[in-house]
Design a protein around this motif. Structure first.
Motif, mmCIF file in Angstrom:
data_model
loop_
_atom_site.group_PDB
_atom_site.id
_atom_site.type_symbol
_atom_site.label_atom_id
_atom_site.label_comp_id
_atom_site.label_asym_id
_atom_site.label_seq_id
_atom_site.Cartn_x
_atom_site.Cartn_y
_atom_site.Cartn_z
ATOM 1 N N ASN A 169 -69.907 -12.685 -87.101
ATOM 2 C CA ASN A 169 -69.974 -11.934 -88.365
ATOM 3 C C ASN A 169 -70.359 -10.467 -88.146
ATOM 4 O OD1 ASN A 169 -72.491 -13.261 -87.602
ATOM 5 N ND2 ASN A 169 -73.364 -12.407 -89.452
ATOM 6 N N TRP A 170 -71.014 -10.145 -87.041
ATOM 7 C CA TRP A 170 -71.346 -8.749 -86.738
ATOM 8 C C TRP A 170 -70.082 -7.909 -86.547
ATOM 9 C CZ3 TRP A 170 -75.788 -8.598 -82.522
ATOM 10 C CH2 TRP A 170 -76.922 -9.270 -83.019
ATOM 11 N N PHE A 171 -69.015 -8.561 -86.135
ATOM 12 C CA PHE A 171 -67.789 -7.856 -85.769
ATOM 13 C C PHE A 171 -66.626 -8.168 -86.717
ATOM 14 C CE2 PHE A 171 -70.383 -8.770 -82.068
ATOM 15 C CZ PHE A 171 -70.527 -7.515 -81.490
ATOM 16 N N GLY A 172 -66.954 -8.793 -87.854
ATOM 17 C CA GLY A 172 -65.907 -9.152 -88.801
ATOM 18 C C GLY A 172 -64.994 -10.244 -88.284
ATOM 19 N N LEU A 173 -65.538 -11.113 -87.417
ATOM 20 C CA LEU A 173 -64.740 -12.180 -86.807
ATOM 21 C C LEU A 173 -65.135 -13.557 -87.324
ATOM 22 C CD1 LEU A 173 -64.662 -10.858 -83.114
ATOM 23 C CD2 LEU A 173 -62.800 -10.821 -84.776
ATOM 24 N N GLY A 174 -65.559 -13.614 -88.592
ATOM 25 C CA GLY A 174 -65.882 -14.900 -89.191
ATOM 26 C C GLY A 174 -67.294 -15.358 -88.870
ATOM 27 N N GLU A 175 -67.475 -16.674 -88.855
ATOM 28 C CA GLU A 175 -68.778 -17.292 -88.621
ATOM 29 C C GLU A 175 -69.267 -17.064 -87.189
ATOM 30 O OE1 GLU A 175 -70.351 -20.555 -90.768
ATOM 31 O OE2 GLU A 175 -70.210 -18.606 -91.721
ATOM 32 N N SER A 176 -70.577 -17.138 -87.013
ATOM 33 C CA SER A 176 -71.134 -17.161 -85.668
ATOM 34 C C SER A 176 -70.629 -18.391 -84.929
ATOM 35 C CB SER A 176 -72.658 -17.173 -85.726
ATOM 36 O OG SER A 176 -73.134 -15.959 -86.278
ATOM 37 N N LEU A 177 -70.501 -18.270 -83.613
ATOM 38 C CA LEU A 177 -69.943 -19.355 -82.805
ATOM 39 C C LEU A 177 -70.952 -19.857 -81.780
ATOM 40 C CD1 LEU A 177 -66.406 -17.947 -81.912
ATOM 41 C CD2 LEU A 177 -66.966 -19.608 -83.687
ATOM 42 N N PRO A 178 -71.008 -21.164 -81.551
ATOM 43 C CA PRO A 178 -71.790 -21.678 -80.436
ATOM 44 C C PRO A 178 -71.309 -21.051 -79.127
ATOM 45 C CG PRO A 178 -71.128 -23.461 -81.892
ATOM 46 C CD PRO A 178 -70.382 -22.241 -82.349
ATOM 47 N N LYS A 179 -72.196 -20.979 -78.172
ATOM 48 C CA LYS A 179 -71.942 -20.252 -76.918
ATOM 49 C C LYS A 179 -70.629 -20.643 -76.240
ATOM 50 C CE LYS A 179 -74.343 -21.528 -73.353
ATOM 51 N NZ LYS A 179 -75.477 -21.742 -72.427
ATOM 52 N N ASN A 180 -70.411 -21.933 -76.033
ATOM 53 C CA ASN A 180 -69.232 -22.350 -75.286
ATOM 54 C C ASN A 180 -67.936 -22.218 -76.088
ATOM 55 O OD1 ASN A 180 -70.573 -22.871 -72.872
ATOM 56 N ND2 ASN A 180 -71.129 -24.943 -73.526
ATOM 57 N N CYS A 181 -68.034 -22.173 -77.415
ATOM 58 C CA CYS A 181 -66.849 -21.857 -78.239
ATOM 59 C C CYS A 181 -66.440 -20.414 -77.987
ATOM 60 C CB CYS A 181 -67.150 -22.064 -79.724
ATOM 61 S SG CYS A 181 -67.473 -23.775 -80.175
ATOM 62 N N ALA A 182 -67.445 -19.535 -77.885
ATOM 63 C CA ALA A 182 -67.177 -18.124 -77.603
ATOM 64 C C ALA A 182 -66.555 -17.965 -76.228
ATOM 65 C CB ALA A 182 -68.473 -17.318 -77.701
ATOM 66 N N TYR A 183 -67.063 -18.709 -75.238
ATOM 67 C CA TYR A 183 -66.503 -18.608 -73.894
ATOM 68 C C TYR A 183 -65.076 -19.166 -73.845
ATOM 69 C CZ TYR A 183 -71.239 -17.459 -72.265
ATOM 70 O OH TYR A 183 -72.460 -16.855 -72.072
ATOM 71 N N ASP A 184 -64.812 -20.231 -74.593
ATOM 72 C CA ASP A 184 -63.446 -20.768 -74.661
ATOM 73 C C ASP A 184 -62.500 -19.758 -75.309
ATOM 74 O OD1 ASP A 184 -64.041 -23.129 -73.395
ATOM 75 O OD2 ASP A 184 -63.934 -24.394 -75.177
ATOM 76 N N TRP A 185 -62.994 -19.071 -76.317
ATOM 77 C CA TRP A 185 -62.187 -18.036 -76.983
ATOM 78 C C TRP A 185 -61.840 -16.944 -75.979
ATOM 79 C CZ3 TRP A 185 -64.014 -15.153 -82.079
ATOM 80 C CH2 TRP A 185 -62.888 -14.619 -82.725
ATOM 81 N N ARG A 186 -62.823 -16.589 -75.164
ATOM 82 C CA ARG A 186 -62.603 -15.583 -74.113
ATOM 83 C C ARG A 186 -61.514 -16.054 -73.146
ATOM 84 N NH1 ARG A 186 -65.292 -13.900 -69.094
ATOM 85 N NH2 ARG A 186 -65.373 -11.621 -69.042
ATOM 86 N N THR A 187 -61.534 -17.332 -72.804
ATOM 87 C CA THR A 187 -60.497 -17.896 -71.932
ATOM 88 C C THR A 187 -59.115 -17.736 -72.549
ATOM 89 O OG1 THR A 187 -61.985 -19.520 -70.913
ATOM 90 C CG2 THR A 187 -59.634 -20.049 -70.880
ATOM 91 N N LEU A 188 -58.999 -18.012 -73.846
ATOM 92 C CA LEU A 188 -57.711 -17.901 -74.533
ATOM 93 C C LEU A 188 -57.139 -16.494 -74.419
ATOM 94 C CD1 LEU A 188 -58.384 -19.875 -77.850
ATOM 95 C CD2 LEU A 188 -56.995 -20.621 -75.903
ATOM 96 N N ILE A 189 -58.015 -15.497 -74.387
ATOM 97 C CA ILE A 189 -57.564 -14.105 -74.413
ATOM 98 C C ILE A 189 -57.442 -13.487 -73.014
ATOM 99 C CG2 ILE A 189 -58.277 -11.778 -75.157
ATOM 100 C CD1 ILE A 189 -59.217 -13.112 -77.764
ATOM 101 N N LEU A 190 -58.361 -13.790 -72.116
ATOM 102 C CA LEU A 190 -58.360 -13.116 -70.809
ATOM 103 C C LEU A 190 -57.708 -13.923 -69.693
ATOM 104 C CD1 LEU A 190 -61.877 -11.412 -70.767
ATOM 105 C CD2 LEU A 190 -59.695 -10.497 -71.563
ATOM 106 N N ASN A 191 -57.566 -15.228 -69.877
ATOM 107 C CA ASN A 191 -56.921 -16.070 -68.855
ATOM 108 C C ASN A 191 -55.415 -16.097 -69.112
ATOM 109 O OD1 ASN A 191 -55.854 -18.289 -67.375
ATOM 110 N ND2 ASN A 191 -57.850 -19.307 -67.387
ATOM 111 N N ARG A 192 -54.628 -15.789 -68.103
ATOM 112 C CA ARG A 192 -53.174 -15.744 -68.251
ATOM 113 C C ARG A 192 -52.611 -17.075 -68.780
ATOM 114 N NH1 ARG A 192 -49.288 -12.358 -66.500
ATOM 115 N NH2 ARG A 192 -50.833 -11.097 -65.394
ATOM 116 N N LYS A 193 -53.276 -18.179 -68.440
ATOM 117 C CA LYS A 193 -52.808 -19.495 -68.899
ATOM 118 C C LYS A 193 -53.113 -19.723 -70.375
ATOM 119 C CE LYS A 193 -53.444 -21.776 -64.416
ATOM 120 N NZ LYS A 193 -54.196 -22.854 -63.710
ATOM 121 N N SER A 194 -54.062 -18.961 -70.933
ATOM 122 C CA SER A 194 -54.441 -19.030 -72.351
ATOM 123 C C SER A 194 -54.728 -20.476 -72.781
ATOM 124 C CB SER A 194 -53.363 -18.377 -73.225
ATOM 125 O OG SER A 194 -53.866 -18.079 -74.519
#
Length: 279
Positions: A169-194
């Motif tokens: 919510n600090w960044f206008g990205l909806g609800e706060s996320l549990p830690k590993n949900c955030a890391y999985d989101w990072r995988t979707l964006i930075l990992n070529r395999k998405s």
């Protein structure tokens, strides 16, 4: 509208809302939410489909909305768990209570990506994908690509590590996320395999799905590209049978659709795009 609490196999309570029509057409629509988007966003849409005879279910993944714990720091959740446990609890409920219905599933953003994490996804007659793609930075436009590298490459992991969760919510990205949900989101964006980068860490049913899928993309969704959408259908769900629909901003009465606003009541006219597909 009826509120339910479903218990997952790993004993977590998931908040679900059931929209029952006055006169049923024996069709059921399940809505899988986007990342950090509370199920209330979909209530008007769900009510509209209920008025057309559909039985509709919305729910919050663990860590989101009505399925949120009192304390986010240290709460165990991931996008992989959303798909393999939370979504599975809902499909188990559907199989028991609506087994003889024609079933459809709408996956909004990550709500489509988790379909490959649950073998029950095969039970749906047709799938609807809204605003979803393989979100790897290489598929994004230049400005969004830069924002993605800065946000998910530097800011998001740093803040998540410091706080023990990601305050979306600090960044206008909806609800706060549990830690590993955030890391999985990072995988979707930075990992070529998405998406495939998440699926390889879990039982993967994505290649077994062979239904029709109606793929909707908004013209003004800056986080979405045709390249990313095609990548998802070609590389993650190669056996689905897609039909594509680009919604132009001129079709919206407010001239805005974006990533979430398709489901706002001011875009009610656009909902017939999906209704006509399902009837």
């Amino acid at each position: 509208m009826k509120e339910l609490k479903l218990i997952t196999k790993d004993s977590v309570s998931i908040a679900v809302h059931l929209f029952l029509p006055e006169k049923s057409n024996n069709k059921l629509l399940l809505i899988n939410s986007a990342t950090g988007v509370k199920q209330q966003i979909y209530f008007s849409f769900a009510q509209y489909f209920s008025e057309q005879g559909f039985t509709v279910l919305t729910y919050d993944y663990r860590g989101i909305g009505l399925s949120k714990p009192k304390k986010m720091k240290g709460f165990q959740a991931s996008m992989r768990i959303w798909g393999s446990e939370d979504y599975k609890a809902v499909t188990d409920y559907i199989k028991i209570n609506f087994n003889d219905y024609k079933k459809y599933c709408l996956g909004h953003s990550v709500g489509a990506l988790i379909l490959g994490m649950n073998e029950d996804s095969a039970m749906f007659e047709e799938l609807i994908f809204v605003g979803t793609q393989n979100a790897f930075v290489g598929n994004l436009k230049l400005k969004t690509k830069i924002e993605a590298y800065l946000g998910f490459g530097i800011a998001q992991p740093l803040i998540t590590t410091l706080l023990g969760y990601f305050p979306g919510n600090w960044f206008g990205l909806g609800e706060s996320l549990p830690k590993n949900c955030a890391y999985d989101w990072r995988t979707l964006i930075l990992n070529r395999k998405s998406t495939n980068g998440l699926l390889e860490k879990i039982d993967d049913y994505s290649k077994k799905l062979t239904q029709k899928v109606f793929v909707i993309r908004a013209q003004d969704d800056v986080w979405l590209t045709e390249k990313g959408v095609r990548s998802l259908l070609n590389n993650t769900y190669p056996n689905l049978k897609p039909t594509y629909r680009l919604i132009k901003t001129s079709e919206s009465e407010k001239g805005e659709i974006g990533h979430v606003n398709f489901f706002r009541s001011y875009n009610k006219k656009l909902w017939n795009i999906i209704l006509n597909e399902l009837i």
